[in-house]
Design a protein around this motif. Structure first.
Motif, mmCIF file in Angstrom:
data_model
loop_
_atom_site.group_PDB
_atom_site.id
_atom_site.type_symbol
_atom_site.label_atom_id
_atom_site.label_comp_id
_atom_site.label_asym_id
_atom_site.label_seq_id
_atom_site.Cartn_x
_atom_site.Cartn_y
_atom_site.Cartn_z
ATOM 1 N N LYS A 119 36.452 26.601 20.385
ATOM 2 C CA LYS A 119 37.371 25.949 19.446
ATOM 3 C C LYS A 119 38.722 25.681 20.115
ATOM 4 C CE LYS A 119 39.285 26.519 14.830
ATOM 5 N NZ LYS A 119 39.503 27.419 13.713
ATOM 6 N N LYS A 120 39.213 26.667 20.863
ATOM 7 C CA LYS A 120 40.514 26.524 21.518
ATOM 8 C C LYS A 120 40.461 25.449 22.611
ATOM 9 C CE LYS A 120 44.786 27.847 21.854
ATOM 10 N NZ LYS A 120 45.725 27.572 20.777
ATOM 11 N N LEU A 121 39.357 25.398 23.347
ATOM 12 C CA LEU A 121 39.216 24.384 24.409
ATOM 13 C C LEU A 121 39.299 22.972 23.843
ATOM 14 C CD1 LEU A 121 36.543 25.665 26.954
ATOM 15 C CD2 LEU A 121 38.823 24.792 27.490
ATOM 16 N N LYS A 122 38.769 22.768 22.639
ATOM 17 C CA LYS A 122 38.809 21.445 22.018
ATOM 18 C C LYS A 122 40.226 21.054 21.607
ATOM 19 C CE LYS A 122 34.121 21.648 20.245
ATOM 20 N NZ LYS A 122 33.312 22.019 19.095
ATOM 21 N N SER A 123 41.014 22.036 21.194
ATOM 22 C CA SER A 123 42.340 21.735 20.652
ATOM 23 C C SER A 123 43.468 21.787 21.682
ATOM 24 C CB SER A 123 42.670 22.694 19.508
ATOM 25 O OG SER A 123 42.825 24.004 20.011
ATOM 26 N N VAL A 124 43.244 22.477 22.794
ATOM 27 C CA VAL A 124 44.320 22.664 23.766
ATOM 28 C C VAL A 124 44.533 21.390 24.586
ATOM 29 C CG1 VAL A 124 43.010 23.592 25.724
ATOM 30 C CG2 VAL A 124 45.316 24.388 25.320
ATOM 31 N N LYS A 125 45.793 21.131 24.902
ATOM 32 C CA LYS A 125 46.131 19.945 25.690
ATOM 33 C C LYS A 125 46.641 20.388 27.058
ATOM 34 C CE LYS A 125 47.435 17.082 21.704
ATOM 35 N NZ LYS A 125 46.284 17.572 20.992
ATOM 36 N N GLY A 126 46.222 19.660 28.074
ATOM 37 C CA GLY A 126 46.664 19.972 29.423
ATOM 38 C C GLY A 126 46.421 18.790 30.338
ATOM 39 N N LYS A 127 47.174 18.739 31.439
ATOM 40 C CA LYS A 127 47.050 17.616 32.376
ATOM 41 C C LYS A 127 45.747 17.692 33.170
ATOM 42 C CE LYS A 127 51.995 16.900 32.921
ATOM 43 N NZ LYS A 127 52.983 17.968 32.978
ATOM 44 N N SER A 128 45.265 18.932 33.381
ATOM 45 C CA SER A 128 44.037 19.095 34.162
ATOM 46 C C SER A 128 43.136 20.124 33.483
ATOM 47 C CB SER A 128 44.389 19.580 35.578
ATOM 48 O OG SER A 128 44.986 20.856 35.503
ATOM 49 N N GLY A 129 41.910 20.194 33.951
ATOM 50 C CA GLY A 129 40.972 21.195 33.448
ATOM 51 C C GLY A 129 41.482 22.598 33.727
ATOM 52 N N GLU A 131 44.641 23.570 33.938
ATOM 53 C CA GLU A 131 45.732 23.890 33.015
ATOM 54 C C GLU A 131 45.187 24.272 31.633
ATOM 55 O OE1 GLU A 131 49.635 21.692 31.157
ATOM 56 O OE2 GLU A 131 48.981 21.041 33.158
ATOM 57 N N LYS A 132 44.179 23.527 31.187
ATOM 58 C CA LYS A 132 43.548 23.834 29.896
ATOM 59 C C LYS A 132 42.926 25.226 29.920
ATOM 60 C CE LYS A 132 41.997 19.590 27.730
ATOM 61 N NZ LYS A 132 40.806 18.775 27.456
ATOM 62 N N ARG A 133 42.179 25.497 31.003
ATOM 63 C CA ARG A 133 41.524 26.811 31.145
ATOM 64 C C ARG A 133 42.554 27.943 31.127
ATOM 65 N NH1 ARG A 133 36.266 27.940 33.290
ATOM 66 N NH2 ARG A 133 36.926 29.650 34.608
ATOM 67 N N THR A 134 43.658 27.728 31.821
ATOM 68 C CA THR A 134 44.713 28.744 31.882
ATOM 69 C C THR A 134 45.261 29.036 30.486
ATOM 70 O OG1 THR A 134 45.307 27.951 34.091
ATOM 71 C CG2 THR A 134 46.902 29.352 32.979
ATOM 72 N N LYS A 135 45.487 27.972 29.714
ATOM 73 C CA LYS A 135 46.002 28.148 28.352
ATOM 74 C C LYS A 135 44.993 28.884 27.474
ATOM 75 C CE LYS A 135 49.186 24.235 28.268
ATOM 76 N NZ LYS A 135 49.533 22.963 27.631
ATOM 77 N N VAL A 136 43.725 28.564 27.631
ATOM 78 C CA VAL A 136 42.670 29.207 26.846
ATOM 79 C C VAL A 136 42.567 30.689 27.222
ATOM 80 C CG1 VAL A 136 40.182 29.275 26.441
ATOM 81 C CG2 VAL A 136 41.384 27.094 26.394
ATOM 82 N N ILE A 137 42.644 30.975 28.524
ATOM 83 C CA ILE A 137 42.592 32.368 28.992
ATOM 84 C C ILE A 137 43.771 33.155 28.424
ATOM 85 C CG2 ILE A 137 42.859 33.850 31.031
ATOM 86 C CD1 ILE A 137 41.161 31.732 32.574
ATOM 87 N N ARG A 138 44.955 32.566 28.473
ATOM 88 C CA ARG A 138 46.143 33.235 27.939
ATOM 89 C C ARG A 138 45.971 33.525 26.442
ATOM 90 N NH1 ARG A 138 50.159 29.646 29.251
ATOM 91 N NH2 ARG A 138 49.880 30.149 31.425
ATOM 92 N N PHE A 139 45.426 32.542 25.727
ATOM 93 C CA PHE A 139 45.171 32.705 24.292
ATOM 94 C C PHE A 139 44.204 33.868 24.035
ATOM 95 C CE2 PHE A 139 42.124 31.687 20.870
ATOM 96 C CZ PHE A 139 42.970 31.801 19.781
ATOM 97 N N ALA A 140 43.101 33.895 24.784
ATOM 98 C CA ALA A 140 42.096 34.947 24.595
ATOM 99 C C ALA A 140 42.659 36.327 24.951
ATOM 100 C CB ALA A 140 40.850 34.644 25.419
ATOM 101 N N LEU A 141 43.481 36.382 25.968
ATOM 102 C CA LEU A 141 44.127 37.657 26.330
ATOM 103 C C LEU A 141 45.043 38.131 25.202
ATOM 104 C CD1 LEU A 141 45.020 37.075 30.098
ATOM 105 C CD2 LEU A 141 43.412 38.774 29.198
ATOM 106 N N SER A 142 45.751 37.186 24.583
ATOM 107 C CA SER A 142 46.654 37.564 23.488
ATOM 108 C C SER A 142 45.879 38.070 22.278
ATOM 109 C CB SER A 142 47.546 36.384 23.090
ATOM 110 O OG SER A 142 46.813 35.446 22.326
#
Length: 161
Positions: A119-129, A131-142
């Motif tokens: 779900k987060k991968l679909k909604s997250v915005k990033g310039k590259s794959g 960057e998106k992965r990093t944001k998703v990882i940070r979210f899951a860690l939180s």
């Protein structure tokens, strides 16, 4: 605006309120002590009330812990790390936490991770794959999931650009 002075509550009234509260929802002894403190009850009176509630099974920290873990897994989609951290804040002994987690197999602890990541991968915005992965990882860690679990779950998912 000044905070209005509260009238001190009698020990009997405080006990009745806490018993009613505990009969409606699971509470831990720490939460009850906090509420009694806000009622400006003397420490010895608060201790007496908590002891009585424990004796009468209104409060049971191990029952509370099991219920808390179950609720956070099912409804809040939290990982083990965040649940343990919150329980430690409520001054639940580590031994009680460990015993409660034995009732939840690893599959149950991780079942919400994959849908959460998808779900987060679909909604997250990033310039590259990346960057998106990093944001998703940070979210899951939180949310309290461990890095190895997150990476394993992301590895099973198809790459997106």
């Amino acid at each position: 605006m000044e905070q209005e002075e509260r009238k001190p509550v009698s020990e009997k009234t405080a006990y009745q309120r806490m018993a009613r509260l505990c009969s409606m929802k699971e509470c831990c002894s720490f939460d009850i002590r906090q509420k009694l403190q806000r009622m400006q009850l003397a420490d010895d009176a608060a201790n007496k009330i908590v002891t009585l509630l424990l004796k009468q099974k209104y409060i049971d920290d191990s029952r509370f812990t099991r219920s808390f873990i179950s609720d956070k897994l099912r409804f809040s989609k939290w990982g083990k790390t965040k649940i343990v951290f919150t329980l430690r804040q409520k001054q639940i002994p580590q031994e009680t936490i460990d015993q409660a987690f034995q009732m939840f197999p690893d599959e149950v602890l991780l079942q919400s991770l994959k849908p959460l990541l998808e779900k987060k991968l679909k909604s997250v915005k990033g310039k590259s794959g990346y960057e998106k992965r990093t944001k998703v990882i940070r979210f899951a860690l939180s949310r309290g999931f461990s890095m190895p679990d997150i990476l394993e779950c992301l590895g099973e998912m198809p790459e997106e650009n």
